[in-house]
Scaffold this motif. Structure first.
Motif: not given
Length: 168
Positions: A33-37, A62-64, A111-115
């Motif tokens: 897996t490669a996860e950001s949001c 890989t959040y940043s 993605g854009v998880a928000g808020p």
């Protein structure tokens, strides 16, 4: 098997992980897996399942943007030109997960998880998914409603559902 014919219980995250596990084991493949949001939530869901070391190879959080570049080999120019939440970046992420692992299957999410953080072009709830199965690359965008937790949970569940569809 179509995902739409599954019951609500079969669509729960643990049940989806079980389906992914069964399909991966039947093919003798490994997953990365490669996860950001989601910050590793897909990896965590997969490794909650006993015996996951037989089919789950590794996860990259890989959040940043720097992490996407350093760990997955995403070209920084792609991020600068298209933004981290984009088709080209998620495709590079999923390819990087395959390149930097021993897996035959990978899923990537950004993605854009928000808020906050949304824009007119990429509102909160926008998530790009990338999938690589035995050399075949695909990507898609989804838009989820709800707060940060709801968007992240929907992302995990959608990623697992699509893996089941693609593997089945």
């Amino acid at each position: 098997m179509t995902i739409f014919s599954l019951s609500k219980e079969e669509l729960s995250t643990p049940a989806l992980c079980g389906l992914v596990a069964d399909l991966m084991l039947k093919k003798g493949w490994l997953l990365a897996t490669a996860e950001s949001c989601t910050g590793g939530l897909i990896s965590a869901a997969c490794t909650d399942l006993a015996g996951s070391s037989n089919w789950f190879e590794r996860g990259f959080v890989t959040y940043s943007n720097d992490a996407k570049v350093e760990l997955l080999g995403v070209d920084a120019a792609l991020i600068a030109a298209h933004g981290a939440v984009s088709d080209v970046v998620v495709r590079a992420m999923v390819q990087g997960a395959i390149t930097h692992s021993k897996a035959q299957v990978a899923v990537a999410v950004t993605g854009v998880a928000g808020p906050t953080g949304g824009s007119r072009a990429k509102p909160v709830g926008t998530v790009w998914f990338g999938f690589m199965l035995d050399g075949q690359l695909s990507s898609e965008v989804q838009h989820f409603d709800g707060d940060r937790a709801a968007v992240r949970l929907a992302t995990v569940q959608h990623g697992l559902q699509r893996l089941v569809q693609l593997l089945g």
